[in-house]
Design a protein around this motif. Structure first.
Motif, short mmCIF file in Angstrom:
data_model
loop_
_atom_site.label_atom_id
_atom_site.label_comp_id
_atom_site.label_asym_id
_atom_site.label_seq_id
_atom_site.Cartn_x
_atom_site.Cartn_y
_atom_site.Cartn_z
N MET A 173 0.56 -1.40 -0.24
CA MET A 173 -0.02 -0.15 0.08
C MET A 173 1.09 1.56 -0.11
SD MET A 173 -3.59 -0.80 -0.28
CE MET A 173 -3.07 -1.84 -1.34
N VAL B 30 -5.02 -0.84 -7.86
CA VAL B 30 -5.30 -0.46 -6.42
C VAL B 30 -5.90 0.44 -7.09
CG1 VAL B 30 -4.19 0.00 -4.52
CG2 VAL B 30 -3.35 -1.35 -6.02
N ASP C 200 -6.93 -1.06 0.65
CA ASP C 200 -6.12 -2.43 -0.04
C ASP C 200 -6.91 -3.78 -0.52
OD1 ASP C 200 -7.56 -3.45 2.49
OD2 ASP C 200 -6.08 -3.34 3.22
#
Length: 665
Positions: free
Chosen positions: A460, A558, A571
């Motif tokens: 992330m 993402v 996430d």
């Protein structure tokens, strides 16, 4: 039908009523406080009148001033919304006496249901199931203590007037009763001007299911199905849905009949809600009746295809109910959550301030937004900090939950802190997904729904870094002032250096923790290093609020939103990480006051002082209680030590950041 209607409210509900009135061709008249001079409901209405100062007691609770505006503006009816004067018997009666229609129930109905104690006595006469307890007139502390012993523990103390979770306490033993009673009475006096309470046996792990009822002046009363409101925190509803995942046809029929019986017992006219507490075995008990439109009414509208505000207007104008009970047919599943300016990680401390950025999903058949503010508006300290209601609909519950997750992912609020990340976790939690939540679950397991200070996974952090790099490169792609050559090396942001590969430092902050990532490369191809971890990124692109890239050869997508000030990524589990951009080579940590003082977290009134100068206290000991934004906040000692001074007394109004308690060094 009315031609001119005054809305005696503000914010989201005022805007909601105005929209329906405009569709029906009704001229709308708004009222506003000093704090709301530029508010959206003022801008949306056909005309608007000032009614006083910023606090509700100086404006929206001044019934005589609002009635005067109604007379002077030629209003034929007043819609009170919810809250403020919506369940005020004196105001409803004054409207009738002035020849102005009150868009709500008769004053006698409000009176009958306005007191929880009186309502229970009435329901007892009409065979509506009640929870065992005490709702008598004798409010002497000794009497209440004795009735508590007879009722048995655990029990619930409830304010006899009002609602919204104010003046409610769970008491699990006799030794806790006196303090809990005093606290509930203080809160009830502040919120409703009435210290009377009722006692009820506390049903362990209950569900909260309410039925929307509607009556007309011809004596017809029907229900419009149920809403499940079991996801609650401190008795405040967090997620509402219909139909309830708990009810079967037989239970729904029985509860609907009881709701209609309760409404008929008070000759009910207009929109109301009969609320039930439901045990795990399906046994249900009357809790209270709200004699107004509810905040969560949109979920009923979405499944039935109705406009309940239009129904309110037509019934108040003397028309019969548009449909009979056998004509009510629900379709699909609807869910509502409320976006608030509050900090879940700080005990849901209400926030205020300018909405520097407000990004919400695009409305559609599946997504509805009911709001009272737009980007650039200010959430004030004087009213409820709700920003918007987000309502989703789909053909079944799993699809509606997925719509909710997708819609929340598209939300972004910059300015005051918000509860978006909390709602995202809620919408994915197994007890919500499986429909197993009870009214106390959130309070018992709150940590499961909070982001906390857990560090982000490297994936992330690296994704956020790539988004920041791409954002910076795009911003720097414009030729500098005075240059007309887009191919000039000085127009590029590729960290090019004479004789060696360039290096950039991307600094991000999350929960006050600084993260530095060393980046080499340009245009979507990078080598990133953070501590002992590194990754090679290739083919990175930002499109439609998503980052696609290959991380060490593995392609990933993402969800991301990025600008010069912040980067937000999600996430695989839907958890949100909202990074702030920081200066690459300068870091100024903001030192707090340490452990030597307590400051007011927001403007508010001190309702209790539980210590004095010279006292020796323990860390976490409650020293003061303040009331702010309709809730009590406990201010506790940051460390063990001796109090040097206390700068406030009971009843004082204090400003935000005012030093209230100082400790000796």
């Amino acid at each position: 039908m009315f031609e001119r209607v005054l809305i005696a409210n503000r914010g989201e509900i005022a805007c909601r009523v105005i929209r329906t009135c405009r569709r029906l061709g009704i001229h709308t008249i708004a009222v506003y406080s000093e704090a709301d001079a530029s508010a959206q409901h003022v801008r949306l209405a056909d005309e608007a009148w000032p009614i006083g100062g910023p606090r509700p007691t100086e404006s929206y609770l001044r019934g005589e001033v609002i009635l005067d505006v109604a007379r002077r503006s030629g209003a034929q009816a007043i819609h009170p919304g919810y809250g403020f004067l919506s369940e005020n018997t004196a105001f409803a009666r004054a409207c009738t006496e002035a020849g102005i229609a009150f868009i709500g129930p008769r004053p006698e109905s409000i009176d009958a249901m306005g007191s929880k104690a009186a309502a229970k006595a009435l329901m007892e006469q009409h065979a509506v199931p009640l929870v065992p307890g005490y709702h008598g007139a004798d409010q002497a502390p000794d009497t209440l203590a004795e009735q508590a012993r007879r009722t048995g523990f655990p029990l619930m103390i409830k304010a006899a007037s009002g609602g919204g979770g104010k003046g409610m306490r769970i008491v699990r033993s006799e030794t806790e009763f006196a303090d809990a009673l005093a606290s509930a009475q203080r809160e009830a006096a502040s919120a409703f001007g009435d210290t009377r309470v009722i006692l009820e046996r506390y049903v362990e792990h209950p569900r909260h299911i309410e039925f929307q009822v509607f009556g007309d002046t011809q004596g017809n009363v029907i229900h419009l199905n149920e809403r499940e409101c079991s996801a609650q925190r401190r008795y405040q509803k967090v997620l509402e849905e219909t139909p309830s995942p708990f009810l079967d046809t037989a239970r729904r029929t029985a509860m609907g009949a009881a709701a209609v019986a309760a409404a008929k017992a008070v000759n009910y006219v207009g929109a109301g809600t009969v609320e039930f507490i439901v045990g795990q075995d399906g046994e249900f008990f009357f809790m209270e009746m709200n004699t107004r439109l509810q905040v969560e009414h949109p979920v009923t509208e979405e499944t039935l295809g109705l406009d309940l505000v239009e129904w309110q207007l037509r019934v108040a104008a003397g028309e019969p109910l548009p449909l009979a009970q056998d004509q009510i047919h629900a379709r699909g599943h609807a869910i509502e959550v409320r976006l608030y300016a509050e900090d879940p990680d700080q005990n849901f401390l209400p926030g205020s301030g300018k909405l520097l950025k407000l990004r919400l999903p695009t409305p559609s058949r599946h997504v509805r937004l009911d709001g009272g503010v737009i980007e650039g508006d200010t959430v004030t300290i004087f009213y409820d900090p709700m920003i918007a209601k987000l309502i989703v609909w789909d053909t079944d519950r799993p699809q509606a939950l997925q719509r909710l997750r997708d819609a929340l992912m598209q939300c972004e609020i910059v300015g005051p802190k918000s509860n978006i990340a909390f709602l995202e976790r809620l919408a994915r939690h197994p007890v919500v997904v499986d429909g197993r939540i009870d009214t106390g679950y959130l309070d018992r397991h709150l940590n499961e729904f909070l982001a906390g200070d857990a560090p982000p996974a490297d994936r992330m952090l690296f994704a956020a870094t790539v988004a920041a790099l791409l954002n910076d490169e795009k911003a720097a792609a414009v030729p500098p002032t005075g240059s007309s050559d887009p191919h000039s090396p000085w127009s590029q942001a590729d960290a090019w250096r004479v004789g060696h590969a360039g290096k950039r430092i991307v600094a991000l902050s999350l929960h006050g923790q600084r993260y530095e990532v060393e980046a080499h490369g340009y245009a979507g191809n990078y080598t990133l290093n953070h501590g002992h971890d590194s990754v090679n990124v290739s083919g990175a692109r930002l499109e439609s609020e998503a980052l696609s890239a290959r991380f060490d050869g593995q392609s990933q997508r993402v969800p991301v939103r990025s600008d010069a000030a912040r980067v937000t990524v999600h996430d695989d589990a839907g958890h949100r990480y909202a990074f702030e951009r920081a200066a690459a080579f300068a870091w100024q940590s903001k030192e707090g006051a340490g452990g030597n003082q307590i400051v007011a977290p927001m403007p508010g009134r001190i309702v209790l002082v539980k210590a004095q100068a010279g006292d020796t206290v323990e860390e976490g000991q409650e020293l003061l209680v303040m009331e702010a934004m309709k809730m009590e906040l406990a201010l506790k000692a940051p460390r063990a030590g001796t109090i040097d001074s206390i700068a406030a007394i009971q009843g004082d109004f204090v400003e935000a950041d005012a030093v209230l308690v100082r400790f000796r060094d």
